[in-house]
Write an enzyme that holds these catalytic residues in place. Structure first.
Site, PDB file in Angstrom:
ATOM      1  N   GLY A  55       0.824  -1.205   0.000  1.00 49.37           N
ATOM      2  CA  GLY A  55       0.000   0.000   0.000  1.00 49.37           C
ATOM      3  C   GLY A  55       0.851   1.246   0.000  1.00 49.37           C
ATOM      4  O   GLY A  55       2.086   1.169   0.013  1.00 49.37           O
ATOM      5  N   SER A  56       0.193   2.390   0.000  1.00 47.52           N
ATOM      6  CA  SER A  56       0.948   3.637  -0.127  1.00 47.52           C
ATOM      7  C   SER A  56       1.788   3.929   1.123  1.00 47.52           C
ATOM      8  O   SER A  56       2.913   4.428   1.017  1.00 47.52           O
ATOM      9  CB  SER A  56      -0.007   4.803  -0.415  1.00 47.52           C
ATOM     10  OG  SER A  56      -0.968   4.916   0.612  1.00 47.52           O
ATOM     11  N   THR A  57       1.274   3.602   2.307  1.00 53.77           N
ATOM     12  CA  THR A  57       2.060   3.851   3.529  1.00 53.77           C
ATOM     13  C   THR A  57       3.240   2.877   3.585  1.00 53.77           C
ATOM     14  O   THR A  57       4.367   3.280   3.923  1.00 53.77           O
ATOM     15  CB  THR A  57       1.165   3.707   4.783  1.00 53.77           C
ATOM     16  OG1 THR A  57      -0.097   4.325   4.541  1.00 53.77           O
ATOM     17  CG2 THR A  57       1.819   4.358   5.988  1.00 53.77           C
ATOM     18  N   ASP A 114       3.250  -2.760   8.225  1.00 53.43           N
ATOM     19  CA  ASP A 114       2.221  -2.615   7.194  1.00 53.43           C
ATOM     20  C   ASP A 114       1.228  -1.528   7.602  1.00 53.43           C
ATOM     21  O   ASP A 114       1.131  -1.156   8.780  1.00 53.43           O
ATOM     22  CB  ASP A 114       1.486  -3.962   7.007  1.00 53.43           C
ATOM     23  CG  ASP A 114       0.721  -4.033   5.688  1.00 53.43           C
ATOM     24  OD1 ASP A 114       0.739  -3.055   4.912  1.00 53.43           O
ATOM     25  OD2 ASP A 114       0.104  -5.082   5.434  1.00 53.43           O
ATOM     26  N   ALA A 120      -2.942   0.097   7.237  1.00 54.40           N
ATOM     27  CA  ALA A 120      -4.291  -0.424   7.500  1.00 54.40           C
ATOM     28  C   ALA A 120      -5.300   0.535   6.877  1.00 54.40           C
ATOM     29  O   ALA A 120      -4.997   1.709   6.644  1.00 54.40           O
ATOM     30  CB  ALA A 120      -4.539  -0.547   8.998  1.00 54.40           C
ATOM     31  N   GLY A 140      -7.581  -2.975   1.348  1.00 52.85           N
ATOM     32  CA  GLY A 140      -7.949  -1.956   0.357  1.00 52.85           C
ATOM     33  C   GLY A 140      -7.128  -2.096  -0.916  1.00 52.85           C
ATOM     34  O   GLY A 140      -7.610  -1.841  -2.023  1.00 52.85           O
ATOM     35  N   GLU A 153      -0.835 -10.627   3.271  1.00 53.46           N
ATOM     36  CA  GLU A 153      -0.563  -9.804   4.461  1.00 53.46           C
ATOM     37  C   GLU A 153      -0.888 -10.587   5.731  1.00 53.46           C
ATOM     38  O   GLU A 153      -0.132 -10.558   6.714  1.00 53.46           O
ATOM     39  CB  GLU A 153      -1.400  -8.521   4.408  1.00 53.46           C
ATOM     40  CG  GLU A 153      -0.974  -7.583   3.302  1.00 53.46           C
ATOM     41  CD  GLU A 153      -1.882  -6.388   3.132  1.00 53.46           C
ATOM     42  OE1 GLU A 153      -1.431  -5.400   2.549  1.00 53.46           O
ATOM     43  OE2 GLU A 153      -3.048  -6.432   3.554  1.00 53.46           O
ATOM     44  N   LYS A 212      -7.153   6.915   9.777  1.00 54.80           N
ATOM     45  CA  LYS A 212      -7.478   5.485   9.806  1.00 54.80           C
ATOM     46  C   LYS A 212      -8.003   5.035  11.176  1.00 54.80           C
ATOM     47  O   LYS A 212      -8.485   3.910  11.306  1.00 54.80           O
ATOM     48  CB  LYS A 212      -6.231   4.651   9.455  1.00 54.80           C
ATOM     49  CG  LYS A 212      -5.528   5.041   8.157  1.00 54.80           C
ATOM     50  CD  LYS A 212      -6.341   4.681   6.954  1.00 54.80           C
ATOM     51  CE  LYS A 212      -5.677   4.964   5.631  1.00 54.80           C
ATOM     52  NZ  LYS A 212      -4.523   4.162   5.331  1.00 54.80           N
TER      53      LYS A 212
HETATM   54  C1  5RP Z   1      -3.398  -3.477   1.216  1.00 56.32           C
HETATM   55  C2  5RP Z   1      -3.653  -3.012   2.590  1.00 56.32           C
HETATM   56  C3  5RP Z   1      -3.116  -1.680   2.981  1.00 56.32           C
HETATM   57  O1  5RP Z   1      -2.363  -1.819   4.117  1.00 56.32           O
HETATM   58  C4  5RP Z   1      -4.251  -0.749   3.251  1.00 56.32           C
HETATM   59  O2  5RP Z   1      -5.108  -0.743   2.111  1.00 56.32           O
HETATM   60  C5  5RP Z   1      -3.755   0.667   3.538  1.00 56.32           C
HETATM   61  O3  5RP Z   1      -3.254   1.219   2.370  1.00 56.32           O
HETATM   62  P1  5RP Z   1      -2.662   2.687   2.320  1.00 56.32           P
HETATM   63  O4  5RP Z   1      -1.422   2.682   3.135  1.00 56.32           O
HETATM   64  O5  5RP Z   1      -2.423   2.913   0.836  1.00 56.32           O
HETATM   65  O6  5RP Z   1      -3.719   3.614   2.863  1.00 56.32           O
HETATM   66  O7  5RP Z   1      -4.263  -3.657   3.400  1.00 56.32           O
HETATM   67  O8  5RP Z   1      -4.029  -4.704   0.953  1.00 56.32           O
END
Ligand code: 5RP
Length: 220
Positions: A29-31, A81, A83, A96, A103, A121
């Protein structure tokens, strides 16, 4: 502060949790991408990483970090990771980005799960974000009917296939007051590969990015 600045701040704060010489688990994901970019500064301390998606594996490899198959390692010290939602008990909705199954597997193996997230979040009750559920394609209509019985409104994620060749039902309308119970119920539906509730194995630490700086929440 912009959301991306908050994500970068928590990603950089997570470097302090990386254990030198240990295999690292890396999310999607982006984070998580900000975290991977931040790893550049300490990559000489990381013998190898286990990736939670093909996209993460490619990003790690571009940085020169070796990516190993989970079956080739005995343990993972830390998994970092993001969320989609996280509550005070550090239960999460994830998926998402569609990588929920890998994961959840990497999180299951890891000794410590560090969740990195911007303050948007954090929620009191999980469920405003539609719950992603990875399903074997031939079971998607059956599972959708079962989810309706549970009070959800499942929507097939259009034009999307997971790294495992499955589909995702984004399930709206569930107010998730008892996350561990619902996670178990969904796990019992034949045809469900993984649901995006991470409550049976919650995060151990949340690093949350706020306007006042990065705050640390430790699971009680
Ligand atoms: C991907 C995930 C991500 O951790 C989650 O969607 C958060 O994403 P982002 O850091 O882009 O907001 O579960 O499957």
């Amino acid at each position: 502060m912009q959301q991306d600045q908050l994500k970068r701040a928590v990603a950089e704060a997570a470097l302090a949790y990386v254990e030198k010489g240990e295999i690292l688990g890396v999310g999607t994901g982006s984070t998580a991408n900000f975290f991977i970019d931040a790893l550049a500064s300490i990559k000489h301390h990381i013998p190898a990483a286990v990736a939670s998606s093909k996209a993460t594996a490619e990003r790690l490899q571009r940085l020169g970090i070796e990516v190993v198959d989970l079956n080739a390692v005995d343990s993972i010290s830390v998994y970092v990771d993001g969320a989609d939602e996280i509550n005070a008990q550090l239960h999460m909705i994830k998926g998402g980005g569609g990588a929920l199954t890998r994961e959840k597997i990497v999180a299951a193996v890891a000794k410590k799960f560090i969740c990195i997230a911007d303050a948007s979040k954090q929620v009191d009750v999980l469920g405003k974000f539609p719950l992603p559920i990875e399903v074997i394609p031939m079971a998607s209509a059956y599972i959708a009917r079962e989810l309706v019985k549970l009070g959800g409104k499942p929507i097939l994620r259009q034009g999307f296939m997971t790294d495992n060749g499955n589909v995702i039902l984004d399930t709206h309308g569930l107010s998730i007051v008892h996350p561990t119970e619902l996670e178990s119920i969904l796990n019992q539906l034949t045809g469900v590969v993984t649901n995006g509730l991470f409550a049976l194995r919650p995060a151990n630490v949340l690093l949350v990015g706020t306007k006042e700086g990065v705050k640390t929440v430790v699971a009680s």
